[in-house]
Design an enzyme around this catalytic site. Structure first.
Site, PDB file in Angstrom:
ATOM      1  N   CYS A  33      47.853 124.236  51.855  1.00  0.00           N
ATOM      2  CA  CYS A  33      47.682 124.998  52.795  1.00  0.00           C
ATOM      3  C   CYS A  33      46.410 126.086  52.307  1.00  0.00           C
ATOM      4  CB  CYS A  33      48.836 125.864  52.948  1.00  0.00           C
ATOM      5  SG  CYS A  33      49.475 127.002  51.368  1.00  0.00           S
ATOM      6  N   HIS A  62      53.696 125.372  43.229  1.00  0.00           N
ATOM      7  CA  HIS A  62      54.809 124.274  42.462  1.00  0.00           C
ATOM      8  C   HIS A  62      54.290 122.950  42.641  1.00  0.00           C
ATOM      9  CE1 HIS A  62      57.833 127.859  43.140  1.00  0.00           C
ATOM     10  NE2 HIS A  62      57.321 127.718  41.815  1.00  0.00           N
ATOM     11  N   HIS A  95      52.584 132.981  44.712  1.00  0.00           N
ATOM     12  CA  HIS A  95      54.039 133.421  44.899  1.00  0.00           C
ATOM     13  C   HIS A  95      53.924 135.021  44.987  1.00  0.00           C
ATOM     14  CE1 HIS A  95      54.626 129.509  43.277  1.00  0.00           C
ATOM     15  NE2 HIS A  95      54.954 129.038  44.343  1.00  0.00           N
ATOM     16  N   GLU A 147      58.725 134.044  44.820  1.00  0.00           N
ATOM     17  CA  GLU A 147      58.250 134.994  45.785  1.00  0.00           C
ATOM     18  C   GLU A 147      59.114 136.020  46.323  1.00  0.00           C
ATOM     19  OE1 GLU A 147      56.848 132.910  49.685  1.00  0.00           O
ATOM     20  OE2 GLU A 147      57.297 134.960  50.804  1.00  0.00           O
ATOM     21  N   THR A 186      58.322 133.421  52.988  1.00  0.00           N
ATOM     22  CA  THR A 186      57.403 132.612  54.046  1.00  0.00           C
ATOM     23  C   THR A 186      57.562 131.205  54.180  1.00  0.00           C
ATOM     24  OG1 THR A 186      55.844 132.386  51.952  1.00  0.00           O
ATOM     25  CG2 THR A 186      55.441 134.379  53.482  1.00  0.00           C
ATOM     26  N   CYS A 216      55.186 131.558  57.258  1.00  0.00           N
ATOM     27  CA  CYS A 216      53.896 131.352  57.457  1.00  0.00           C
ATOM     28  C   CYS A 216      53.344 130.101  58.160  1.00  0.00           C
ATOM     29  CB  CYS A 216      53.008 131.180  56.163  1.00  0.00           C
ATOM     30  SG  CYS A 216      53.271 129.633  55.451  1.00  0.00           S
ATOM     31  N   SER A 244      59.484 123.253  44.921  1.00  0.00           N
ATOM     32  CA  SER A 244      58.668 123.503  46.062  1.00  0.00           C
ATOM     33  C   SER A 244      59.687 124.183  47.306  1.00  0.00           C
ATOM     34  CB  SER A 244      57.784 122.898  46.327  1.00  0.00           C
ATOM     35  OG  SER A 244      57.062 122.939  47.620  1.00  0.00           O
ATOM     36  N   SER A 245      59.734 125.486  47.690  1.00  0.00           N
ATOM     37  CA  SER A 245      60.670 125.625  48.823  1.00  0.00           C
ATOM     38  C   SER A 245      60.143 124.855  50.104  1.00  0.00           C
ATOM     39  CB  SER A 245      60.639 127.206  49.044  1.00  0.00           C
ATOM     40  OG  SER A 245      61.231 127.482  50.235  1.00  0.00           O
ATOM     41  N   ASN A 246      58.942 125.006  50.422  1.00  0.00           N
ATOM     42  CA  ASN A 246      58.553 124.446  51.803  1.00  0.00           C
ATOM     43  C   ASN A 246      58.630 122.838  51.724  1.00  0.00           C
ATOM     44  OD1 ASN A 246      55.697 122.970  51.866  1.00  0.00           O
ATOM     45  ND2 ASN A 246      55.460 124.569  50.393  1.00  0.00           N
TER      46      ASN A 246
END
Ligand code: SF4
Length: 329
Positions: A33, A62, A95, A147, A186, A216, A244-246
């Site tokens: 991103c 991450h 973050h 974050e 986010t 986001c 990695s959260s996303n």
């Protein structure tokens, strides 16, 4: 969907037995991103400008492949500021960090660069504003994520309460006359967060919040692109790190579409047995995983099967974030 790319049909004479076909649906958008691109560029440019070593507090993003690449160029990763020599430059990760961290770096006369994603910084400024307006903040996020630690560190202790689930909302016992607002991490699941926000609004009808939520554009675009491919797939591979959260959210999105998903960091982690009975496979990558790793996965799949590759694009991203002034003047 874009026009399919057919890899040349294998020549059985060259290739032993013909490989069975495998349709590969590649989600778009996927991978890096704008915030991750910017964070990596900040570290690289800092090394160019100040020379190695440049210290980075916490993994810049991450992803081990990215972190190892930056280490090879001269970055040194640490967890706390007191591990950084005072005369060395230090970069804060995408973050975000509690306010106390840059304040301490300034007090020690250090050169520091902030790679906090501007979309995370925006949440930080909202938190400050809400507290200034006398509102207690309910923050939707994952306990312990950097974050979340960084955002809590923008306001005095006790001004923000963390919730992760609807059950956490049910357990809240805030005074009825307390003005409230909510903010979010986010990189959450869009669908789960909508449910938590709904529970908050039902319990506290006067609660203020951002127009949508703070998830986001990159996180929601990547989740939407998995929703577009998963129903047509027998398996989805998500390239990303377990912290990695996303990326972890992308696995959940696929599973909720009824399609099993595997989180992998590199192509060599794919077990060929996963492909048993699989005619169509989806591939995507979290926001901190480079495109190189996507190609590596497709090439790995092509060693076992005759791959017919098709990109499924659900959004076109053009976001770019400016670098800090220290690196542009
Ligand atoms: S995932 Fe979103 S918030 Fe995080 S760095 Fe990327 S653009 Fe910024």
């Amino acid at each position: 969907m874009n026009a399919p790319f057919h890899a040349p049909a294998p020549d059985p004479a060259q290739d032993g037995a013909a490989k069975p076909p495998l349709e590969v649906l590649i989600a778009a958008p996927r991978g890096f991103c704008a915030g991750v691109d910017r964070a990596i560029e900040i570290v690289e440019k800092a090394i160019d400008r100040y020379g190695a070593p440049v210290y980075v507090r916490h993994e810049i993003v991450h992803n081990k492949f990215v972190v190892d690449g930056l280490k090879a160029k001269g970055a040194v990763f640490v967890e706390e500021l007191d591990e950084v020599p005072v005369d060395a430059p230090v970069v804060f990760s995408a973050h975000g960090v509690p306010k106390s961290v840059p304040a301490e770096a300034t007090r020690r006369n250090m050169i520091w660069l902030d790679a906090t994603c501007p979309l995370v910084s925006k949440v930080h400024r909202q938190a400050e504003r809400q507290v200034k307006d006398g509102r207690h903040i309910i923050f939707i996020g994952h306990r312990g994520h950097p974050e979340v630690i960084g955002t809590f560190g923008q306001v005095p202790a006790g001004q923000m309460t963390l919730v992760e689930t609807e059950a956490d909302v049910a357990a809240l016992a805030l005074p009825a006359d307390q003005p409230l607002s909510f903010l979010t991490q986010t990189t959450l699941s869009v669908d789960d967060t909508a449910r938590v926000v709904e529970a908050l609004r039902a319990k506290y009808p006067d609660i203020m919040g951002p127009r949508g939520e703070d998830i986001c554009y990159a996180t929601s675009n990547r989740q939407n692109s998995v929703k577009a491919i998963a129903p047509a797939c027998d398996l989805v591979l998500v390239i990303g790190a377990p912290n990695s959260s996303n990326s972890v959210r992308l696995v959940e999105v696929s599973e909720r579409c009824g399609t099993p998903a595997r989180l992998i960091q590199r192509a060599h982690e794919i077990d060929p047995a996963w492909l048993d009975g699989v005619g169509t496979i989806g591939v995507t990558a979290g926001a901190s995983a480079p495109e190189l790793l996507v190609r590596e996965v497709v090439e790995q799949l092509a060693t076992w099967r005759h791959v017919v590759e098709q990109q499924v694009e659900t959004a076109h991203e053009t976001m770019i974030f400016k670098l800090p002034r220290q690196l542009t003047v």
